[in-house]
Design a protein around this motif. Structure first.
Motif, mmCIF file in Angstrom:
data_model
loop_
_atom_site.group_PDB
_atom_site.id
_atom_site.type_symbol
_atom_site.label_atom_id
_atom_site.label_comp_id
_atom_site.label_asym_id
_atom_site.label_seq_id
_atom_site.Cartn_x
_atom_site.Cartn_y
_atom_site.Cartn_z
ATOM 1 N N SER A 28 -7.041 3.015 -1.323
ATOM 2 C CA SER A 28 -7.157 2.655 0.091
ATOM 3 C C SER A 28 -6.029 3.295 0.905
ATOM 4 O O SER A 28 -4.873 3.284 0.478
ATOM 5 C CB SER A 28 -7.080 1.139 0.241
ATOM 6 O OG SER A 28 -7.001 0.804 1.611
ATOM 7 N N PRO A 29 -6.343 3.816 2.101
ATOM 8 C CA PRO A 29 -5.281 4.348 2.970
ATOM 9 C C PRO A 29 -4.215 3.294 3.269
ATOM 10 O O PRO A 29 -3.062 3.637 3.520
ATOM 11 C CB PRO A 29 -6.022 4.740 4.250
ATOM 12 C CG PRO A 29 -7.429 4.973 3.834
ATOM 13 C CD PRO A 29 -7.684 4.032 2.685
ATOM 14 N N ALA A 30 -4.587 2.009 3.225
ATOM 15 C CA ALA A 30 -3.593 0.957 3.480
ATOM 16 C C ALA A 30 -2.469 1.009 2.441
ATOM 17 O O ALA A 30 -1.314 0.711 2.755
ATOM 18 C CB ALA A 30 -4.261 -0.416 3.459
ATOM 19 N N LEU A 31 -2.785 1.405 1.203
ATOM 20 C CA LEU A 31 -1.749 1.457 0.163
ATOM 21 C C LEU A 31 -0.731 2.556 0.471
ATOM 22 O O LEU A 31 0.469 2.389 0.269
ATOM 23 C CB LEU A 31 -2.380 1.690 -1.218
ATOM 24 C CG LEU A 31 -3.363 0.614 -1.703
ATOM 25 C CD1 LEU A 31 -3.928 0.982 -3.073
ATOM 26 C CD2 LEU A 31 -2.689 -0.759 -1.763
ATOM 27 N N THR A 32 -1.224 3.691 0.985
ATOM 28 C CA THR A 32 -0.309 4.778 1.375
ATOM 29 C C THR A 32 0.601 4.305 2.506
ATOM 30 O O THR A 32 1.815 4.523 2.498
ATOM 31 C CB THR A 32 -1.130 6.006 1.848
ATOM 32 O OG1 THR A 32 -2.062 6.331 0.838
ATOM 33 C CG2 THR A 32 -0.237 7.207 2.136
ATOM 34 N N LEU A 33 -0.013 3.631 3.494
ATOM 35 C CA LEU A 33 0.757 3.142 4.644
ATOM 36 C C LEU A 33 1.830 2.147 4.193
ATOM 37 O O LEU A 33 2.990 2.228 4.625
ATOM 38 C CB LEU A 33 -0.205 2.481 5.643
ATOM 39 C CG LEU A 33 0.439 1.845 6.865
ATOM 40 C CD1 LEU A 33 1.011 2.923 7.785
ATOM 41 C CD2 LEU A 33 -0.575 0.994 7.632
ATOM 42 N N ILE A 34 1.439 1.234 3.324
ATOM 43 C CA ILE A 34 2.392 0.218 2.847
ATOM 44 C C ILE A 34 3.580 0.900 2.169
ATOM 45 O O ILE A 34 4.742 0.562 2.404
ATOM 46 C CB ILE A 34 1.688 -0.768 1.878
ATOM 47 C CG1 ILE A 34 0.707 -1.650 2.657
ATOM 48 C CG2 ILE A 34 2.695 -1.621 1.110
ATOM 49 C CD1 ILE A 34 -0.276 -2.428 1.788
ATOM 50 N N GLU A 35 3.287 1.898 1.350
ATOM 51 C CA GLU A 35 4.367 2.610 0.646
ATOM 52 C C GLU A 35 5.306 3.311 1.638
ATOM 53 O O GLU A 35 6.527 3.202 1.529
ATOM 54 C CB GLU A 35 3.724 3.632 -0.296
ATOM 55 C CG GLU A 35 4.655 4.161 -1.357
ATOM 56 C CD GLU A 35 3.922 5.194 -2.210
ATOM 57 O OE1 GLU A 35 2.878 4.863 -2.791
ATOM 58 O OE2 GLU A 35 4.401 6.338 -2.252
ATOM 59 N N GLN A 36 4.717 3.986 2.623
ATOM 60 C CA GLN A 36 5.537 4.702 3.616
ATOM 61 C C GLN A 36 6.435 3.737 4.385
ATOM 62 O O GLN A 36 7.622 3.988 4.582
ATOM 63 C CB GLN A 36 4.629 5.377 4.655
ATOM 64 C CG GLN A 36 4.024 6.679 4.245
ATOM 65 C CD GLN A 36 3.013 7.100 5.312
ATOM 66 O OE1 GLN A 36 1.973 6.461 5.481
ATOM 67 N NE2 GLN A 36 3.329 8.150 6.041
ATOM 68 N N LEU A 37 5.833 2.632 4.859
ATOM 69 C CA LEU A 37 6.591 1.706 5.698
ATOM 70 C C LEU A 37 7.639 0.954 4.876
ATOM 71 O O LEU A 37 8.736 0.679 5.365
ATOM 72 C CB LEU A 37 5.641 0.722 6.394
ATOM 73 C CG LEU A 37 4.608 1.352 7.342
ATOM 74 C CD1 LEU A 37 3.740 0.276 7.973
ATOM 75 C CD2 LEU A 37 5.271 2.199 8.420
ATOM 76 N N ALA A 38 7.293 0.655 3.626
ATOM 77 C CA ALA A 38 8.277 -0.023 2.772
ATOM 78 C C ALA A 38 9.449 0.928 2.498
ATOM 79 O O ALA A 38 10.611 0.504 2.514
ATOM 80 C CB ALA A 38 7.621 -0.477 1.472
#
Ligand code: NAD
Length: 434
Positions: free
Chosen positions: A331-341
């Motif tokens: 999911s693109p949400a997983l990429t976003l979570i990693e970037q923001l974290a």
């Protein structure tokens, strides 16, 4: 007809329940005892609209059963479907170990002429490997065929019961007749069955996914160009989608595609091509464009706050790879979570169905909120990744009152930029002018 379906994931369970609904006698098999025990209790192991009702109805009528015993299910069946996973290997190939293992187990169990059909998405040439694996464990006559599945998660039951077409790859006449008769209930007239050679059937599945993914990456790249030149991707989308040669579907720019199929199938197709010294430059570019696109939202949020998210809270609405599923694979949400974290943000997320899967995968990497507004409370930015219906019309006044700073990042272009700005928000879509 007596059918066994090996694998009770999104494809196997829908296939088994779907055929049983047409009156066939179906036994679904899985190697996961907890999954089978849950199914025997009437619990569906994942979210798929309409599936619980379909399973319950047919289980009650005694036409749909669940077991961990391949031997028992296959011995009684004339037709066996293989619907196990084909994940990516480290090199991007399709991992066929589950398919081949299932084929060996099927061979060991068949007791009469049996048609073994691969429904899993498998590279060209896999039918030969399945044939060899079955033959290695049986002396009984059998035939292999390919029947790739085109259902989409979130609308899988509908897709299965009313398919646009059914692809059958087979060279054995008896297998073709059995499959025609099996699908008769689904299609009523047989004119949407396309019978072809096995290799073409295997390739057709990858070609379909690659074409759909190409449309998305094409629009995503155009969206970035729209921003650079002051055009609007939504207007361009409507402009080209009304051309019947192009059509309106799969032209939405956004935060990139994910899921259990497109990314892995693109990689597997490119891998097959490389093995045959063929370069599929378009397919490789589609995947690269998507990897870039999945990072766009995160980069925008980070740059909006000057590169530092320490002390900032970011809310993410939608975590599944698309609406109407709980599937978070790629999911693109997983990429976003990693970037923001990585940028040290505090993260809060909400999804109507996918939160248990997110919790299992990410633990407490983000706060999972019981409703979308609880996730947005105290947030400095709100990012929409998955456009569930319930997230399409946010209460802007409420958001304004509960967020710490009013910034909206719309990864699916479903919110109104003018309305959000009028309500005092910073608003950014993907490739939108307004
Ligand atoms: P999944 O991971 O949800 O389910 C696979 C299931 O097979 C698991 O429950 C696993 O325990 C079981 N399994 C593995 N080996 C087994 C064995 N030897 N015997 C019995 N069970 C076994 O997978 P999925 O999403 O349903 O996908 C299955 C295949 O269909 C893949 O090749 C996929 O690419 C393809 N496909 C998926 C979709 C989709 O939307 N998910 C659509 C079309 C095609």
């Amino acid at each position: 007809m007596k059918i066994a379906v090996i694998g009770t994931g999104y494809v196997g369970l829908v296939t088994g329940a779907g055929f049983s609904d047409f009156g066939h006698d179906v036994t679904c098999v899985d190697i996961e005892p907890t999954r089978i025990a849950a199914l025997q209790r009437g619990e569906i192991p994942f979210f798929e609209p309409g599936l619980p009702e379909l399973v319950a109805r047919n289980a009650k009528l005694g036409r749909l059963r669940f077991t961990t015993s391949t031997a028992e299910a296959v011995a009684a069946a004339q037709i066996v479907f293989i619907a196990v996973g084909t994940p990516s290997t480290a090199e991007g190939a399709a991992d066929l170990s589950y398919v081949i293992e299932a084929a060996r187990q099927i061979g060991a169990a068949i007791s009469q002429f049996t048609v073994v059909i691969t429904k899993s998405t498998v590279p060209v040439g896999t039918a030969d490997k399945v044939k060899a694996a079955v033959a290695s464990t049986t002396k009984h006559p059998f035939a292999v065929a390919s029947n790739p599945e085109f259902l989409k998660e979130g609308d899988a039951v509908n897709d299965f019961l009313k398919p646009a077409r059914v692809i059958v790859g087979a060279d054995d006449q008896k297998a073709i007749e059995l499959l025609r008769s099996l699908y008769h209930g689904v299609l009523r007239t047989n004119d949407r069955i396309q019978v072809m050679d096995i290799r073409s059937a295997e390739l057709t599945k990858y070609a379909a996914n690659a074409m759909l993914a190409t449309r998305i990456s094409f629009m995503n790249e155009l969206a970035i160009l729209c921003e650079a030149v002051g055009a609007d991707i939504e207007t361009v989308r409507k402009g080209i989608g009304s051309d019947p040669r192009i059509g309106a579907k799969f032209l939405f720019a956004g935060a990139g595609f994910g899921g259990s199929c497109f990314p892995k199938d693109l990689r597997a197709l490119a891998h097959t091509a490389r093995e045959h010294d063929v370069k599929l430059g378009v397919v490789e570019a589609v995947e690269r464009a998507n990897e870039r696109q999945k990072r766009v939202l995160g980069e925008r949020v980070i740059s909006h706050f000057g590169g530092n998210l320490e002390g900032k809270r970011v809310a993410i609405w939608g975590l599944a790879f698309k609406p109407e599923t709980d599937d978070i694979r790629e999911s693109p949400a997983l990429t976003l979570i990693e970037q923001l974290a990585d940028a040290k943000a505090t993260l809060a997320g909400y999804d109507p169905e996918a939160m248990p899967n997110v919790r299992e995968r990410l633990g407490d990497a983000l706060i999972l909120a019981s409703d979308p507004y609880a996730a947005a409370t105290g947030a400095d930015a709100l990012v929409l990744v998955t456009e569930w219906h319930e997230l399409r019309h946010p209460d802007l006044a409420k958001l304004k009152s509960i967020m710490r700073t009013p910034a909206l990042f719309d990864g699916r272009n479903v919110w109104s930029g003018p309305e959000a700005r009028a309500a005092g928000f910073h608003y950014q879509g993907i490739g939108r002018r307004a």
